[in-house]
Design a protein around this motif. Structure first.
Motif, PDB file in Angstrom:
ATOM      1  N   ILE A  19     -14.284   5.102  -1.766  1.00 57.40           N
ATOM      2  CA  ILE A  19     -13.752   6.256  -0.794  1.00 57.40           C
ATOM      3  C   ILE A  19     -14.133   7.591  -1.292  1.00 57.40           C
ATOM      4  CG2 ILE A  19     -11.621   6.291  -2.246  1.00 57.40           C
ATOM      5  CD1 ILE A  19     -10.216   6.525   0.525  1.00 57.40           C
ATOM      6  N   PHE A  20     -14.638   7.593  -2.771  1.00 53.48           N
ATOM      7  CA  PHE A  20     -14.997   8.892  -3.384  1.00 53.48           C
ATOM      8  C   PHE A  20     -16.512   9.536  -2.922  1.00 53.48           C
ATOM      9  CE2 PHE A  20     -12.319   9.421  -7.217  1.00 53.48           C
ATOM     10  CZ  PHE A  20     -11.051   8.783  -6.377  1.00 53.48           C
ATOM     11  N   GLY A  21     -17.055   8.792  -2.039  1.00 50.51           N
ATOM     12  CA  GLY A  21     -18.550   9.395  -1.712  1.00 50.51           C
ATOM     13  C   GLY A  21     -18.466  10.798  -1.251  1.00 50.51           C
ATOM     14  N   GLU A  70     -13.116   9.138   7.550  1.00 54.61           N
ATOM     15  CA  GLU A  70     -13.759   9.112   6.047  1.00 54.61           C
ATOM     16  C   GLU A  70     -13.257  10.530   5.674  1.00 54.61           C
ATOM     17  OE1 GLU A  70     -15.044   6.897   3.934  1.00 54.61           O
ATOM     18  OE2 GLU A  70     -14.704   5.281   5.814  1.00 54.61           O
ATOM     19  N   ASN A  71     -13.595  11.726   6.174  1.00 52.94           N
ATOM     20  CA  ASN A  71     -13.383  12.936   5.809  1.00 52.94           C
ATOM     21  C   ASN A  71     -12.033  13.289   5.413  1.00 52.94           C
ATOM     22  OD1 ASN A  71     -16.103  13.267   5.580  1.00 52.94           O
ATOM     23  ND2 ASN A  71     -16.210  14.936   7.106  1.00 52.94           N
ATOM     24  N   ALA A  72     -11.073  12.987   6.419  1.00 53.73           N
ATOM     25  CA  ALA A  72      -9.481  12.985   6.151  1.00 53.73           C
ATOM     26  C   ALA A  72      -9.153  12.320   4.900  1.00 53.73           C
ATOM     27  CB  ALA A  72      -8.712  12.505   7.420  1.00 53.73           C
ATOM     28  N   LEU A  73      -9.702  10.889   4.744  1.00 58.42           N
ATOM     29  CA  LEU A  73      -9.230  10.288   3.730  1.00 58.42           C
ATOM     30  C   LEU A  73      -9.601  11.000   2.331  1.00 58.42           C
ATOM     31  CD1 LEU A  73     -10.233   6.665   4.494  1.00 58.42           C
ATOM     32  CD2 LEU A  73      -7.964   7.488   4.275  1.00 58.42           C
ATOM     33  N   GLN A  74     -10.624  11.520   2.293  1.00 52.03           N
ATOM     34  CA  GLN A  74     -11.068  12.124   1.169  1.00 52.03           C
ATOM     35  C   GLN A  74     -10.377  13.405   0.883  1.00 52.03           C
ATOM     36  OE1 GLN A  74     -15.354  12.143   2.261  1.00 52.03           O
ATOM     37  NE2 GLN A  74     -15.990  10.651   0.778  1.00 52.03           N
ATOM     38  N   ALA A 130     -10.856  -0.643  -1.492  1.00 56.87           N
ATOM     39  CA  ALA A 130     -11.515  -1.218  -0.369  1.00 56.87           C
ATOM     40  C   ALA A 130     -10.680  -1.598   0.862  1.00 56.87           C
ATOM     41  CB  ALA A 130     -12.369  -2.367  -0.637  1.00 56.87           C
ATOM     42  N   GLN A 131      -9.247  -1.685   0.528  1.00 61.51           N
ATOM     43  CA  GLN A 131      -8.399  -2.160   1.510  1.00 61.51           C
ATOM     44  C   GLN A 131      -7.657  -1.197   2.129  1.00 61.51           C
ATOM     45  OE1 GLN A 131      -5.990  -5.717   1.469  1.00 61.51           O
ATOM     46  NE2 GLN A 131      -7.286  -6.776   0.011  1.00 61.51           N
ATOM     47  N   ILE A 132      -7.967   0.061   1.789  1.00 63.86           N
ATOM     48  CA  ILE A 132      -7.186   1.180   2.397  1.00 63.86           C
ATOM     49  C   ILE A 132      -7.452   1.299   3.907  1.00 63.86           C
ATOM     50  CG2 ILE A 132      -7.024   3.829   2.257  1.00 63.86           C
ATOM     51  CD1 ILE A 132      -7.049   3.546  -0.867  1.00 63.86           C
ATOM     52  N   ARG A 133      -8.793   1.131   4.184  1.00 58.03           N
ATOM     53  CA  ARG A 133      -9.088   1.519   5.533  1.00 58.03           C
ATOM     54  C   ARG A 133      -8.297   0.409   6.374  1.00 58.03           C
ATOM     55  NH1 ARG A 133     -13.429   2.287   2.236  1.00 58.03           N
ATOM     56  NH2 ARG A 133     -14.368   4.447   2.517  1.00 58.03           N
ATOM     57  N   ASP A 134      -7.960   1.122   7.662  1.00 57.46           N
ATOM     58  CA  ASP A 134      -7.459   0.089   8.535  1.00 57.46           C
ATOM     59  C   ASP A 134      -8.190   0.568   9.859  1.00 57.46           C
ATOM     60  OD1 ASP A 134      -5.239  -0.832  10.767  1.00 57.46           O
ATOM     61  OD2 ASP A 134      -4.418  -1.146   8.724  1.00 57.46           O
TER      62      ASP A 134
END
Length: 235
Positions: A170-172, A186-190, A128-132
């Motif tokens: 993040i796995f959605g 979100e797509n880039a993270l995945q 949950a803390q990955i997002r900045d």
């Protein structure tokens, strides 16, 4: 700390108990030839659970058998054989597992007990803390996690466990026809996560209460998927 090298770490102006960071002037002197990256987000934590007390966990017979089999596979001698066999067949030498089920069924505690029983350190990731809030830093945080994990794999005698708790954060399912910056992030993270899982060399265990939201591309990367339902009357 007395010599003025480190100081208590702070997040949002508050001290974090038991966490320290280099003082800014020390960092600049030690790493003068390196461009430093600064972030207040603490996304990872390395824990030595060898001293953790044993906690008896109760499962239904079917799940208990699968857990015992996984525990035996994670023993050092067995794991080396598994990785050797995978490498011989041209597969990546990564054991990626998913524990899923209702809240309170012991998913997190099971990961910790497996680490204790097999004498492995556990590398905890707060998904949950990955997002900045700053553009590009969420992706940097995620890449940093796997880079740091690879460093620990190379340094430690036993391969540590990379533990991603509540991975549904993040796995959605990936979004189609994205236009907004947040959706693109979100797509880039995945995509980064999928790539890192594909080339992982080590042990990664993820937990979630929600499997219905997982992207199919993530599902096929799990070597083992273990459902932990509510215990029956016998358990």
């Amino acid at each position: 700390q007395r010599k003025g090298i480190i100081e208590p770490a702070r997040t949002d102006g508050l001290f974090e108990r038991g966490s320290f960071s280099f003082k800014e002037e020390v960092s600049k002197e030690m790493f003068s030839d390196i461009k430093l990256y600064s972030s207040n987000v603490r996304t990872v934590d390395l824990n030595d659970l060898k001293g953790k007390p044993e906690k008896q966990l109760f499962y239904n017979k079917e799940e208990e058998g699968q857990i015992e089999r996984l525990g035996s596979l994670l023993e050092e001698e067995s794991l080396e054989k598994v990785f050797f066999s995978m490498k011989e067949k041209g597969l990546r030498t990564g054991m990626i597992c998913l524990f899923y089920g209702d809240p309170g069924t012991g998913k997190t505690e099971l990961v910790q007990q497996l680490a204790r029983e097999t004498g492995r350190d556990i590398f905890i990731v707060d998904m949950a803390q990955i997002r900045d809030k700053f553009v590009g830093e969420s992706e940097h945080n995620l890449a940093r996690i796997f880079n740091t994990y690879r460093m620990y794999v190379a340094r430690l005698r036993k391969t540590p466990i990379l533990f991603c708790n509540e991975c549904d954060a993040i796995f959605g399912a990936r979004l189609e026809n994205t236009s907004g910056a947040v959706d693109k992030m979100e797509n880039a993270l995945q995509n980064i996560l999928l790539e890192q899982m594909e080339k992982l060399q080590g042990i990664m265990i993820c937990t979630t209460n929600l499997t219905s939201t997982l992207d199919k591309a993530f599902e096929r990367r799990f070597l083992l998927k273990l459902k932990l339902p509510k215990p029956g009357s016998e358990a």
